[in-house]
Design a protein around this motif. Structure first.
Motif, PDB file in Angstrom:
ATOM      1  N   ARG A 234       0.806  -1.212   0.000  1.00 57.98           N
ATOM      2  CA  ARG A 234       0.000   0.000   0.000  1.00 57.98           C
ATOM      3  C   ARG A 234       0.843   1.268   0.000  1.00 57.98           C
ATOM      4  NH1 ARG A 234      -4.254   0.619   4.206  1.00 57.98           N
ATOM      5  NH2 ARG A 234      -4.818   2.236   2.758  1.00 57.98           N
ATOM      6  N   GLN A 235       2.067   1.218   0.475  1.00 59.84           N
ATOM      7  CA  GLN A 235       2.896   2.417   0.576  1.00 59.84           C
ATOM      8  C   GLN A 235       3.638   2.644  -0.742  1.00 59.84           C
ATOM      9  OE1 GLN A 235       2.688   4.253   3.352  1.00 59.84           O
ATOM     10  NE2 GLN A 235       1.332   2.725   4.259  1.00 59.84           N
ATOM     11  N   ARG A 236       3.604   3.887  -1.197  1.00 59.23           N
ATOM     12  CA  ARG A 236       4.225   4.223  -2.487  1.00 59.23           C
ATOM     13  C   ARG A 236       5.247   5.324  -2.268  1.00 59.23           C
ATOM     14  NH1 ARG A 236       2.453   8.463  -6.127  1.00 59.23           N
ATOM     15  NH2 ARG A 236       0.831   8.736  -4.573  1.00 59.23           N
ATOM     16  N   ALA A 237       6.379   5.189  -2.940  1.00 61.31           N
ATOM     17  CA  ALA A 237       7.402   6.231  -2.955  1.00 61.31           C
ATOM     18  C   ALA A 237       7.822   6.422  -4.404  1.00 61.31           C
ATOM     19  CB  ALA A 237       8.602   5.826  -2.106  1.00 61.31           C
ATOM     20  N   GLU A 238       7.806   7.664  -4.852  1.00 62.94           N
ATOM     21  CA  GLU A 238       8.260   7.936  -6.217  1.00 62.94           C
ATOM     22  C   GLU A 238       9.089   9.200  -6.219  1.00 62.94           C
ATOM     23  OE1 GLU A 238       5.341   9.820  -9.226  1.00 62.94           O
ATOM     24  OE2 GLU A 238       4.113   8.577  -7.911  1.00 62.94           O
ATOM     25  N   VAL A 239       9.941   9.298  -7.208  1.00 64.41           N
ATOM     26  CA  VAL A 239      10.847  10.444  -7.301  1.00 64.41           C
ATOM     27  C   VAL A 239      11.007  10.845  -8.763  1.00 64.41           C
ATOM     28  CG1 VAL A 239      12.966   9.062  -7.424  1.00 64.41           C
ATOM     29  CG2 VAL A 239      13.076  11.353  -6.535  1.00 64.41           C
ATOM     30  N   ASN A 240      11.094  12.137  -8.982  1.00 65.34           N
ATOM     31  CA  ASN A 240      11.477  12.711 -10.267  1.00 65.34           C
ATOM     32  C   ASN A 240      12.772  13.462 -10.029  1.00 65.34           C
ATOM     33  OD1 ASN A 240       9.288  11.884 -11.888  1.00 65.34           O
ATOM     34  ND2 ASN A 240       8.027  13.478 -10.963  1.00 65.34           N
ATOM     35  N   LEU A 241      13.826  12.995 -10.649  1.00 66.16           N
ATOM     36  CA  LEU A 241      15.151  13.574 -10.477  1.00 66.16           C
ATOM     37  C   LEU A 241      15.513  14.297 -11.761  1.00 66.16           C
ATOM     38  CD1 LEU A 241      17.689  13.038  -8.337  1.00 66.16           C
ATOM     39  CD2 LEU A 241      18.553  11.915 -10.353  1.00 66.16           C
ATOM     40  N   ARG A 242      15.652  15.607 -11.683  1.00 74.76           N
ATOM     41  CA  ARG A 242      15.941  16.398 -12.875  1.00 74.76           C
ATOM     42  C   ARG A 242      17.444  16.637 -12.971  1.00 74.76           C
ATOM     43  NH1 ARG A 242      13.869  22.203 -14.532  1.00 74.76           N
ATOM     44  NH2 ARG A 242      14.534  22.569 -12.409  1.00 74.76           N
ATOM     45  N   LEU A 243      18.010  16.189 -14.070  1.00 77.46           N
ATOM     46  CA  LEU A 243      19.417  16.378 -14.367  1.00 77.46           C
ATOM     47  C   LEU A 243      19.537  17.281 -15.583  1.00 77.46           C
ATOM     48  CD1 LEU A 243      20.404  12.620 -14.191  1.00 77.46           C
ATOM     49  CD2 LEU A 243      20.776  14.306 -12.418  1.00 77.46           C
ATOM     50  N   LYS A 244      20.727  17.678 -15.899  1.00 78.30           N
ATOM     51  CA  LYS A 244      20.939  18.494 -17.086  1.00 78.30           C
ATOM     52  C   LYS A 244      20.615  17.648 -18.322  1.00 78.30           C
ATOM     53  CE  LYS A 244      24.432  21.122 -19.506  1.00 78.30           C
ATOM     54  NZ  LYS A 244      25.852  21.480 -19.560  1.00 78.30           N
ATOM     55  N   GLY A 245      19.526  17.989 -18.997  1.00 80.84           N
ATOM     56  CA  GLY A 245      19.174  17.311 -20.229  1.00 80.84           C
ATOM     57  C   GLY A 245      18.234  16.129 -20.092  1.00 80.84           C
ATOM     58  N   THR A 246      17.918  15.695 -18.887  1.00 77.82           N
ATOM     59  CA  THR A 246      17.049  14.523 -18.735  1.00 77.82           C
ATOM     60  C   THR A 246      16.346  14.538 -17.375  1.00 77.82           C
ATOM     61  OG1 THR A 246      16.930  12.135 -18.965  1.00 77.82           O
ATOM     62  CG2 THR A 246      18.819  12.997 -17.792  1.00 77.82           C
ATOM     63  N   VAL A 247      15.298  13.737 -17.290  1.00 75.31           N
ATOM     64  CA  VAL A 247      14.570  13.558 -16.036  1.00 75.31           C
ATOM     65  C   VAL A 247      14.464  12.057 -15.777  1.00 75.31           C
ATOM     66  CG1 VAL A 247      12.374  13.874 -14.843  1.00 75.31           C
ATOM     67  CG2 VAL A 247      13.228  15.664 -16.352  1.00 75.31           C
ATOM     68  N   LEU A 248      14.850  11.629 -14.593  1.00 78.19           N
ATOM     69  CA  LEU A 248      14.735  10.230 -14.203  1.00 78.19           C
ATOM     70  C   LEU A 248      13.519  10.089 -13.291  1.00 78.19           C
ATOM     71  CD1 LEU A 248      18.447   9.391 -13.304  1.00 78.19           C
ATOM     72  CD2 LEU A 248      17.275   9.022 -15.461  1.00 78.19           C
ATOM     73  N   HIS A 249      12.662   9.122 -13.603  1.00 77.30           N
ATOM     74  CA  HIS A 249      11.474   8.853 -12.790  1.00 77.30           C
ATOM     75  C   HIS A 249      11.549   7.427 -12.270  1.00 77.30           C
ATOM     76  CE1 HIS A 249       7.349   8.912 -11.404  1.00 77.30           C
ATOM     77  NE2 HIS A 249       7.216   7.720 -11.944  1.00 77.30           N
ATOM     78  N   VAL A 250      11.383   7.273 -10.961  1.00 73.81           N
ATOM     79  CA  VAL A 250      11.438   5.958 -10.327  1.00 73.81           C
ATOM     80  C   VAL A 250      10.302   5.892  -9.318  1.00 73.81           C
ATOM     81  CG1 VAL A 250      12.837   4.389  -8.940  1.00 73.81           C
ATOM     82  CG2 VAL A 250      13.949   5.932 -10.533  1.00 73.81           C
ATOM     83  N   ASP A 251       9.653   4.719  -9.233  1.00 73.51           N
ATOM     84  CA  ASP A 251       8.675   4.515  -8.172  1.00 73.51           C
ATOM     85  C   ASP A 251       8.832   3.118  -7.591  1.00 73.51           C
ATOM     86  OD1 ASP A 251       7.680   3.079 -10.276  1.00 73.51           O
ATOM     87  OD2 ASP A 251       5.658   3.835 -10.146  1.00 73.51           O
ATOM     88  N   HIS A 252       8.379   2.972  -6.346  1.00 71.52           N
ATOM     89  CA  HIS A 252       8.505   1.686  -5.654  1.00 71.52           C
ATOM     90  C   HIS A 252       7.345   1.551  -4.675  1.00 71.52           C
ATOM     91  CE1 HIS A 252      10.791  -1.834  -4.450  1.00 71.52           C
ATOM     92  NE2 HIS A 252      10.464  -1.548  -3.211  1.00 71.52           N
ATOM     93  N   PHE A 253       6.796   0.348  -4.581  1.00 70.12           N
ATOM     94  CA  PHE A 253       5.691   0.048  -3.682  1.00 70.12           C
ATOM     95  C   PHE A 253       6.160  -0.980  -2.659  1.00 70.12           C
ATOM     96  CE2 PHE A 253       3.848   1.338  -7.680  1.00 70.12           C
ATOM     97  CZ  PHE A 253       2.827   2.193  -7.299  1.00 70.12           C
ATOM     98  N   ALA A 254       5.699  -0.822  -1.420  1.00 70.46           N
ATOM     99  CA  ALA A 254       6.051  -1.764  -0.357  1.00 70.46           C
ATOM    100  C   ALA A 254       4.997  -1.718   0.741  1.00 70.46           C
ATOM    101  CB  ALA A 254       7.430  -1.437   0.207  1.00 70.46           C
ATOM    102  N   GLU A 255       5.156  -2.585   1.731  1.00 66.14           N
ATOM    103  CA  GLU A 255       4.226  -2.630   2.852  1.00 66.14           C
ATOM    104  C   GLU A 255       4.462  -1.493   3.837  1.00 66.14           C
ATOM    105  OE1 GLU A 255       4.655  -6.463   4.607  1.00 66.14           O
ATOM    106  OE2 GLU A 255       4.055  -7.509   2.790  1.00 66.14           O
ATOM    107  N   ASP A 256       5.693  -1.039   3.949  1.00 62.41           N
ATOM    108  CA  ASP A 256       6.078   0.005   4.887  1.00 62.41           C
ATOM    109  C   ASP A 256       6.679   1.174   4.116  1.00 62.41           C
ATOM    110  OD1 ASP A 256       6.700   1.266   7.310  1.00 62.41           O
ATOM    111  OD2 ASP A 256       8.689   0.345   7.360  1.00 62.41           O
TER     112      ASP A 256
END
Length: 112
Positions: A52-74
């Motif tokens: 149920r717990q979600r963590a996501e991030v948008n990391l902006r670098l010069k020229g690109t954006v990295l998007h990562v997400d992860h789901f877990a119990e805690d």
């Protein structure tokens, strides 16, 4: 580097903020050309009972954006998994940038 930490159906406590900042230090240590980081922590719908717990991030670098997400119990486990994935992507991007720069130098020296 700017850090934006947002909670979606979740209150961001000072302890949670400090935990995220400490974990992000690992990513910043590997690659220092980060413009800004937007982290979203939240709780998903009850249909996904085990994760149920979600963590996501948008990391902006010069020229690109990295998007990562992860789901877990805690939420702390979700942050740990998120940082692991993000660290791998940042190292991969750093390798591409460095290989590209080295490739250009090889072509310049062989052309002379």
């Amino acid at each position: 580097m700017n850090l934006l930490l947002t909670g979606h159906h979740l209150d961001i406590t000072p302890a949670l903020r400090a935990y995220v900042e400490n974990k992000l230090d690992r990513v910043v240590r590997h690659f220092d050309q980060i413009i800004d980081i937007a982290v979203i922590l939240g709780v998903e719908k009850p249909s996904e009972k085990d994760k149920r717990q979600r963590a996501e991030v948008n990391l902006r670098l010069k020229g690109t954006v990295l998007h990562v997400d992860h789901f877990a119990e805690d939420v702390y486990t979700a942050i740990d998994g998120l940082i692991d994935k993000l660290d791998r992507q940042v190292l991969k991007h750093k390798g591409k940038v460095q290989d590209h720069q080295n490739e250009a130098l090889k072509h310049v020296s062989s052309g002379l």
